[in-house]
Design a protein around this motif. Structure first.
Motif, PDB file in Angstrom:
ATOM      1  N   ALA A 154      -9.739  -7.504   1.325  1.00 16.22           N
ATOM      2  CA  ALA A 154      -9.824  -7.241   2.755  1.00 16.22           C
ATOM      3  C   ALA A 154     -11.008  -6.367   3.122  1.00 16.22           C
ATOM      4  O   ALA A 154     -11.405  -6.317   4.277  1.00 16.22           O
ATOM      5  CB  ALA A 154      -8.536  -6.588   3.249  1.00 16.22           C
ATOM      6  N   GLY A 155     -11.577  -5.639   2.168  1.00 16.35           N
ATOM      7  CA  GLY A 155     -12.748  -4.833   2.453  1.00 16.35           C
ATOM      8  C   GLY A 155     -12.402  -3.396   2.781  1.00 16.35           C
ATOM      9  O   GLY A 155     -11.243  -3.058   3.040  1.00 16.35           O
ATOM     10  N   PRO A 156     -13.415  -2.519   2.781  1.00 24.60           N
ATOM     11  CA  PRO A 156     -13.187  -1.089   3.039  1.00 24.60           C
ATOM     12  C   PRO A 156     -12.619  -0.850   4.438  1.00 24.60           C
ATOM     13  O   PRO A 156     -12.982  -1.515   5.409  1.00 24.60           O
ATOM     14  CB  PRO A 156     -14.591  -0.479   2.903  1.00 24.60           C
ATOM     15  N   GLY A 157     -11.719   0.144   4.529  1.00 24.22           N
ATOM     16  CA  GLY A 157     -11.179   0.548   5.817  1.00 24.22           C
ATOM     17  C   GLY A 157     -10.034  -0.274   6.332  1.00 24.22           C
ATOM     18  O   GLY A 157      -9.434   0.063   7.363  1.00 24.22           O
ATOM     19  N   VAL A 158      -9.697  -1.373   5.660  1.00 24.81           N
ATOM     20  CA  VAL A 158      -8.600  -2.221   6.109  1.00 24.81           C
ATOM     21  C   VAL A 158      -7.320  -1.796   5.393  1.00 24.81           C
ATOM     22  O   VAL A 158      -7.329  -1.593   4.175  1.00 24.81           O
ATOM     23  CB  VAL A 158      -8.896  -3.706   5.820  1.00 24.81           C
ATOM     24  N   PRO A 159      -6.197  -1.630   6.109  1.00 24.74           N
ATOM     25  CA  PRO A 159      -4.955  -1.196   5.452  1.00 24.74           C
ATOM     26  C   PRO A 159      -4.495  -2.191   4.383  1.00 24.74           C
ATOM     27  O   PRO A 159      -4.709  -3.407   4.504  1.00 24.74           O
ATOM     28  CB  PRO A 159      -3.947  -1.132   6.609  1.00 24.74           C
ATOM     29  N   ALA A 160      -3.883  -1.659   3.341  1.00 28.06           N
ATOM     30  CA  ALA A 160      -3.249  -2.525   2.350  1.00 28.06           C
ATOM     31  C   ALA A 160      -2.077  -3.245   3.012  1.00 28.06           C
ATOM     32  O   ALA A 160      -1.404  -2.691   3.888  1.00 28.06           O
ATOM     33  CB  ALA A 160      -2.769  -1.695   1.174  1.00 28.06           C
ATOM     34  N   ARG A 161      -1.818  -4.485   2.605  1.00 24.12           N
ATOM     35  CA  ARG A 161      -0.787  -5.284   3.253  1.00 24.12           C
ATOM     36  C   ARG A 161       0.305  -5.678   2.276  1.00 24.12           C
ATOM     37  O   ARG A 161       0.056  -5.885   1.084  1.00 24.12           O
ATOM     38  CB  ARG A 161      -1.393  -6.555   3.870  1.00 24.12           C
ATOM     39  N   VAL A 162       1.499  -5.789   2.804  1.00 22.21           N
ATOM     40  CA  VAL A 162       2.638  -6.269   2.032  1.00 22.21           C
ATOM     41  C   VAL A 162       3.384  -7.277   2.894  1.00 22.21           C
ATOM     42  O   VAL A 162       3.463  -7.140   4.126  1.00 22.21           O
ATOM     43  CB  VAL A 162       3.558  -5.096   1.605  1.00 22.21           C
ATOM     44  N   TYR A 163       3.922  -8.331   2.245  1.00 16.62           N
ATOM     45  CA  TYR A 163       4.529  -9.459   2.951  1.00 16.62           C
ATOM     46  C   TYR A 163       5.999  -9.595   2.536  1.00 16.62           C
ATOM     47  O   TYR A 163       6.343 -10.413   1.672  1.00 16.62           O
ATOM     48  CB  TYR A 163       3.769 -10.748   2.630  1.00 16.62           C
ATOM     49  N   PRO A 164       6.893  -8.812   3.143  1.00 20.72           N
ATOM     50  CA  PRO A 164       8.295  -8.820   2.697  1.00 20.72           C
ATOM     51  C   PRO A 164       9.068 -10.075   3.095  1.00 20.72           C
ATOM     52  O   PRO A 164      10.180 -10.283   2.602  1.00 20.72           O
ATOM     53  CB  PRO A 164       8.877  -7.580   3.391  1.00 20.72           C
ATOM     54  N   ARG A 165       8.511 -10.918   3.951  1.00 23.18           N
ATOM     55  CA  ARG A 165       9.218 -12.115   4.395  1.00 23.18           C
ATOM     56  C   ARG A 165       8.889 -13.328   3.549  1.00 23.18           C
ATOM     57  O   ARG A 165       9.346 -14.435   3.830  1.00 23.18           O
ATOM     58  CB  ARG A 165       8.887 -12.379   5.871  1.00 23.18           C
ATOM     59  N   THR A 166       8.086 -13.123   2.497  1.00 17.61           N
ATOM     60  CA  THR A 166       7.741 -14.220   1.590  1.00 17.61           C
ATOM     61  C   THR A 166       8.975 -14.669   0.818  1.00 17.61           C
ATOM     62  O   THR A 166       9.741 -13.845   0.304  1.00 17.61           O
ATOM     63  CB  THR A 166       6.648 -13.772   0.613  1.00 17.61           C
ATOM     64  N   THR A 167       9.183 -15.977   0.714  1.00 21.00           N
ATOM     65  CA  THR A 167      10.375 -16.519   0.043  1.00 21.00           C
ATOM     66  C   THR A 167      10.066 -17.140  -1.313  1.00 21.00           C
ATOM     67  O   THR A 167      10.943 -17.224  -2.179  1.00 21.00           O
ATOM     68  CB  THR A 167      11.049 -17.577   0.931  1.00 21.00           C
ATOM     69  N   VAL A 168       8.814 -17.591  -1.553  1.00 20.17           N
ATOM     70  CA  VAL A 168       8.496 -18.237  -2.829  1.00 20.17           C
ATOM     71  C   VAL A 168       8.448 -17.227  -3.967  1.00 20.17           C
ATOM     72  O   VAL A 168       8.690 -17.562  -5.129  1.00 20.17           O
ATOM     73  CB  VAL A 168       7.169 -19.018  -2.742  1.00 20.17           C
ATOM     74  N   VAL A 169       8.117 -15.973  -3.646  1.00 25.54           N
ATOM     75  CA  VAL A 169       8.163 -14.867  -4.600  1.00 25.54           C
ATOM     76  C   VAL A 169       8.571 -13.632  -3.813  1.00 25.54           C
ATOM     77  O   VAL A 169       8.606 -13.643  -2.578  1.00 25.54           O
ATOM     78  CB  VAL A 169       6.796 -14.608  -5.288  1.00 25.54           C
ATOM     79  N   GLN A 170       8.870 -12.548  -4.520  1.00 25.01           N
ATOM     80  CA  GLN A 170       9.046 -11.269  -3.840  1.00 25.01           C
ATOM     81  C   GLN A 170       7.721 -10.522  -3.917  1.00 25.01           C
ATOM     82  O   GLN A 170       7.287 -10.103  -4.982  1.00 25.01           O
ATOM     83  CB  GLN A 170      10.150 -10.418  -4.464  1.00 25.01           C
ATOM     84  N   ASP A 171       7.078 -10.377  -2.773  1.00 21.78           N
ATOM     85  CA  ASP A 171       5.792  -9.693  -2.740  1.00 21.78           C
ATOM     86  C   ASP A 171       6.009  -8.188  -2.756  1.00 21.78           C
ATOM     87  O   ASP A 171       6.870  -7.670  -2.031  1.00 21.78           O
ATOM     88  CB  ASP A 171       5.012 -10.086  -1.490  1.00 21.78           C
ATOM     89  N   THR A 172       5.244  -7.501  -3.575  1.00 25.76           N
ATOM     90  CA  THR A 172       5.292  -6.039  -3.624  1.00 25.76           C
ATOM     91  C   THR A 172       3.872  -5.503  -3.584  1.00 25.76           C
ATOM     92  O   THR A 172       2.932  -6.160  -4.051  1.00 25.76           O
ATOM     93  CB  THR A 172       5.993  -5.519  -4.888  1.00 25.76           C
TER      94      THR A 172
END
Length: 441
Positions: A154-172
């Motif tokens: 995502a590049g510098p200054g962009v917040p880290a993201r997490v996708y808790p609504r993913t169903t194919v895997v559990q994203d952490t």
């Protein structure tokens, strides 16, 4: 015949035996009674002279076996320089205490490091000094934790993201807390939502067993799924902070780490790309225990058989630190890699021909860096690796260069092509197929 006087003396001696046995053991003289008691000096193992009122000084207790003229010196461990000299004058035998405020001869607080304090006594006749005892103390004035999480391209200054609504895997989201001090007393991670409410709290001061016993290490990673009570947390901005205290009494907290909990989902995608050796080549191989330890005898040059192709021409050679091979590493980047959770699987194929027509020369195609995820195929006119799980270069992430600036390492697939011995092969193209997780847009 024994005289009456002799019998009386013997009788008195026998009668005295029980009384002698009852005397305390200290009446017995030790074999080294002529050896004087030892000089000793000892204090706490660390302190924090930073002016916060907590462990700002350290008290050294020392013992003198006799009246003597005492001098102390303090200097960095493993160095012969002296930063503080103290003349305590003549002192009687017994126990004494001297307190150090962490300052050098000029009155400035010394830097964080280990210091050795030495006790000297003076010869009354010659005035020469003799080192009698020493102790070590660690000056520790800071507790500066840091937090980091991958931004996946995502590049510098962009917040880290997490996708808790993913169903194919559990994203952490892996959140790593670091502190350059393994003498940790309290250390924890706190994640809050935009309203300041705590949604996750994790202890980071877990002891680990090392070669020298239990230790804290310098960092711990918490995998956060942004799920609470079995349900995804509301989408929006969150903040993570690591804070704690070390055994020297220093307290500190990290800069806030910004996190975005997304409403989107990650899904599987698959792409196939055909690239030429020239456009995909990016580095020479790293041979031996470190780059430059061994020199390959062969060379990689432009192909005379295929436009945009490369010719991998190995030379059969002998000699110390010489490798009979020609090799080049290749890479294809994942387009629009922002948010890509790394390449999960990949395979690579090549087409080409022996450099000299009619020869049975073979090339070697290798995908993956570790032995557990490495596939090799050999052939003179082509071949394809099987699917390789988690190949090298799979995860887009942020690292720091030599100047401390953030640099994004994009999601990619990397492989190598090599000829060995006296073989020489020209490669026309590579075909790369890869699967990855990415936000569904």
């Amino acid at each position: 015949m024994v005289s009456r006087l002799a019998r009386v003396v013997v009788g008195l001696a026998v009668a005295a035996l029980p009384a002698l046995a009852a005397l305390p053991a200290l009446v017995a003289l030790p074999a080294d009674a002529a050896t004087p008691a030892r000089y000793t000096i000892q204090g706490p193992s660390r302190f924090s002279p930073n002016g916060d009122g907590v462990q700002d000084t350290v008290a050294f207790r020392y013992t003198l076996p006799q009246r003597t003229h005492v001098r102390l010196t303090i200097g960095p461990a493993r160095h012969r320089t002296v930063q503080r000299r103290v003349d305590l004058g003549w002192q009687p035998a017994g126990r004494h205490t001297w307190t150090w405020n962490g300052r050098n001869q000029s009155g400035k607080v010394v830097i964080d490091r280990a210091y050795v304090i030495q006790l000297f006594d003076a010869d009354p006749a010659s005035g020469s000094l003799s080192s009698r005892a020493s102790d070590k103390v660690q000056v520790d004035t800071h507790f500066d934790p840091t937090l980091a999480a991958p931004t996946y391209g995502a590049g510098p200054g962009v917040p880290a993201r997490v996708y808790p609504r993913t169903t194919v895997v559990q994203d952490t989201l892996p959140i790593t807390a670091n502190v350059w001090d393994n003498k940790v007393d309290v250390f924890e991670l706190v994640i809050r939502n935009s309203a300041g409410r705590v949604v996750r709290r994790a202890d980071l001061d877990e002891r680990r067993m090392g070669p020298n016993g239990p230790s804290f290490g310098t960092g711990r990673t918490v995998d956060w799924a942004a799920v609470r009570g079995g349900r995804p947390l509301p989408a929006g901005r969150y903040t993570a902070v690591a804070s704690g205290r070390d055994l020297a009494g220093n307290s500190g907290r990290s800069e806030p780490l910004r996190i975005w909990v997304s409403d989107d989902e990650l899904g599987w995608q698959e792409r196939t790309e055909t690239v030429t050796p020239v456009e995909s080549a990016y580095s020479d191989p790293c041979l031996g225990s470190g780059c430059g330890d061994y020199v390959p005898c062969g060379s990689v040059v432009p192909s005379t058989l295929f436009a945009e192709g490369l010719s991998y021409r190995s030379v059969d050679c002998t000699g110390e630190f010489r490798y009979p091979l020609a090799s080049r590493s290749h890479q294809v980047l994942v387009p629009d890699a922002t948010g890509v959770r790394g390449v999960a699987e990949a395979r690579v194929a090549f087409t080409g021909a022996p450099t000299t027509a009619g020869e049975d020369d073979a090339g070697e195609l290798a995908l993956g860096s570790s032995s557990a995820s490495r596939a090799v195929v050999r052939g003179s006119t082509g071949g394809e690796t099987p699917w390789v799980t988690h190949p090298s270069g799979g995860a887009g992430r942020t690292v720091y260069d030599e100047d401390g600036d953030e640099v994004v390492v994009p999601a990619a697939v990397t492989w190598s092509f090599t000829t060995r011995g006296a073989d020489s092969v020209d490669v026309d193209r590579f075909t790369v197929t890869y699967r990855f997780l990415a936000p569904q847009r």
